[in-house]
Every structure is written in structure tokens, then in C-alpha cells.
Design a protein around this motif. Sequence first.
Motif, PDB file in Angstrom:
ATOM      1  N   GLN A  12       0.835  -1.195   0.000  1.00 20.54           N
ATOM      2  CA  GLN A  12       0.000   0.000   0.000  1.00 20.54           C
ATOM      3  C   GLN A  12       0.876   1.254   0.000  1.00 20.54           C
ATOM      4  O   GLN A  12       2.058   1.216   0.360  1.00 20.54           O
ATOM      5  N   LEU A  65       1.685   3.853   1.911  1.00 16.47           N
ATOM      6  CA  LEU A  65       1.653   4.360   3.278  1.00 16.47           C
ATOM      7  C   LEU A  65       2.847   5.263   3.541  1.00 16.47           C
ATOM      8  O   LEU A  65       3.889   5.137   2.878  1.00 16.47           O
ATOM      9  N   LEU A  72       1.050   0.224  12.714  1.00 18.40           N
ATOM     10  CA  LEU A  72       1.275   1.463  11.973  1.00 18.40           C
ATOM     11  C   LEU A  72       1.493   2.601  12.955  1.00 18.40           C
ATOM     12  O   LEU A  72       0.825   2.664  13.995  1.00 18.40           O
ATOM     13  N   ASP A  99      -1.907   6.894   8.189  1.00 15.62           N
ATOM     14  CA  ASP A  99      -1.844   5.507   7.720  1.00 15.62           C
ATOM     15  C   ASP A  99      -2.937   4.667   8.374  1.00 15.62           C
ATOM     16  O   ASP A  99      -3.584   3.846   7.708  1.00 15.62           O
ATOM     17  N   ARG A 127      -6.294   5.417   6.894  1.00 13.90           N
ATOM     18  CA  ARG A 127      -6.422   4.903   5.529  1.00 13.90           C
ATOM     19  C   ARG A 127      -6.756   3.408   5.521  1.00 13.90           C
ATOM     20  O   ARG A 127      -7.501   2.938   4.645  1.00 13.90           O
ATOM     21  N   ILE A 128      -6.214   2.669   6.494  1.00 17.12           N
ATOM     22  CA  ILE A 128      -6.379   1.218   6.496  1.00 17.12           C
ATOM     23  C   ILE A 128      -7.602   0.768   7.278  1.00 17.12           C
ATOM     24  O   ILE A 128      -8.255  -0.215   6.916  1.00 17.12           O
TER      25      ILE A 128
END
Length: 306
Positions: free
Chosen positions: A237, A239, A276, A281, A284-285
Amino acid sequence: MPLPMPSSVDATVDLLRHGSYVADRSLATSLYLALKLGRPLFLEGEAGVGKTEIAKVLSETLGRKLVRLQCYEGLDVASAVYEWNYARQMLEIRLAEASGDTDRSTLAKDIFSEEFLIRRPLLQALEPDVGGAPVLLIDELDRTDEPFEAYLLEVLSDFQISIPELGTVRAEQPPIVIITSNRTREIHDALKRRCFYHWVDYPKAEREVEIVRARLPDVERALSEQIVAFVQKLRQQDLFKLPGVAETLDWTRALNTLDCMELTNEVINDTLGTLLKYQDDIQRIQGSEAARLLSEVNLATRPAVR
């Protein structure tokens, strides 16, 4: 019990495995040559891929003292090499004045003797030790300034340090030197030429599972494989900071502490902060993206139906 210095690449692999460090053969080869030929090993790679751990494992398995120099911006000789204990020197001067001993040359010789010297990591690494030459870890060299890098080049060339008041300190036996860099800036070629170089990359899934199993043998293998598969997906990804092996191990410990038997959307969302390290980040996940990645992981790790 300390192990002998490895006599081959295979022995180097075994030495690292004895310290629960799973290395690929190219890294073991670079380390073996550095040990055999007495050269520093310069390791570059992203944070958390296991560069620093190599020095710790060498110290443990070889029974050598670990001397660590943690680098930072503004690091100077006083912090890295040596400095004089000015408080004790001033006290000695006051005591000499009180006793009427004011011979300047004698006093200067007395206060600039070894008992007033504070030894910092680089000087400590050159001193003899009953267990053999120490392991000198110069960690995150890229955080320092170029003037210190130039000074370090001189030290690594001859493994000696000049102290004007005492003379030159030379290593009877050069230390085992491991230098790490996260590559936030380029290190000068002159210093790299003094070292053997190796780029430590993120491990492939099979080796990362081996690493988790070696470090955390109590964790169920199925969960280890699921965790690693999810982390491998995350590294694909876009990130700000991709999770390293250190984060994989932290996350595995966290999930094991929570008695998780398998990954679920809920447990991923609740524990992303161990994996993370930036809120952007995590945002986003979390949620649908985590669910999508987990679905892909489950498809990939599900046993084949016969």
C-alpha cells in the motif's frame, strides 16, 4: 555459552539462528566476510528490518561486550569519543590551592590523567576486554552531521584515537563494527569504502514467518502465517511508513496477549496502532480497506479443498 567465530557462511547462518535471527544467505555471506577479514559491516535499509538486531545477536552469541553509539544530529567528540570530567578537575584544583600546591605543570599533569577521563563509546570499543574485542554498533549514522562522519572515517581507518593530553589509544584487537543507516541521507563514499555493504530489505513472506516462529514460538503457526500475509499486503500500500519486521513482531505479541486465534476485522481495527505509527496511515487502512486486505489474506491462506 559463547560460540566461536564462524568458519563458513553456513556457520554464520547457524550462529545467527542460535540468536533467533533468521538471515538470508546473502546477508550471512556479507557478515561472514566482514568477520573473517576484519572489516566493518555497513547495513542500510528501512527502519525496523533488523539491522540493529544483528549487532545484538553477535554480542550475545559470541559472548562479546556490546558498545552502542546511538547517532543523532549534533553528535560530537565529547559525546561519542571522550571528554574530561571537568567537575572533578575543578575540585582537584581547589584542593591543590587549599593545600598550597600551586605548581602549574604538576597540577596540569595530574588533572589530565586517565582517572579524570570519561570514556564514551568509540573509546570504550578500542580498549581490551577479557571476553575479546567488543561489538561496536554505530546505529543510524545517517542522523549525524558530515563532520562527525569524517571523524569516524579516521577512527575506522586505523582503529586509533588521539587524545592530546595522553597520546594515542590504539586497539590491540579491532572491534567487530556494525554500522546502520536508515538512508535519510546518503553516507559519503569514502566511509562506505572502508566497509562491506549490504542492503537489508523487507523479508519475503516465507522468511518472515520463520522470523516470527523463531522469536515467538508459542504463537500458533496458522495465526503467524495470517499475520505475516496481512503485513505483506500492507507493504504493497501507499503508506507514509511501511511496517517493518519489528512491527510484525510487536503486532504478533499484542495479538497473542489478547488470546486471538485468528485475524478479524474488529481485532485489526483495534490494534492497528501497534503496527502502523502514523494516524494518516491508520485512518487509511481502518474499516473497509482492512476488511478488503483481510479478505485477500483469507483467500490466499485458506487450505485447499480436496
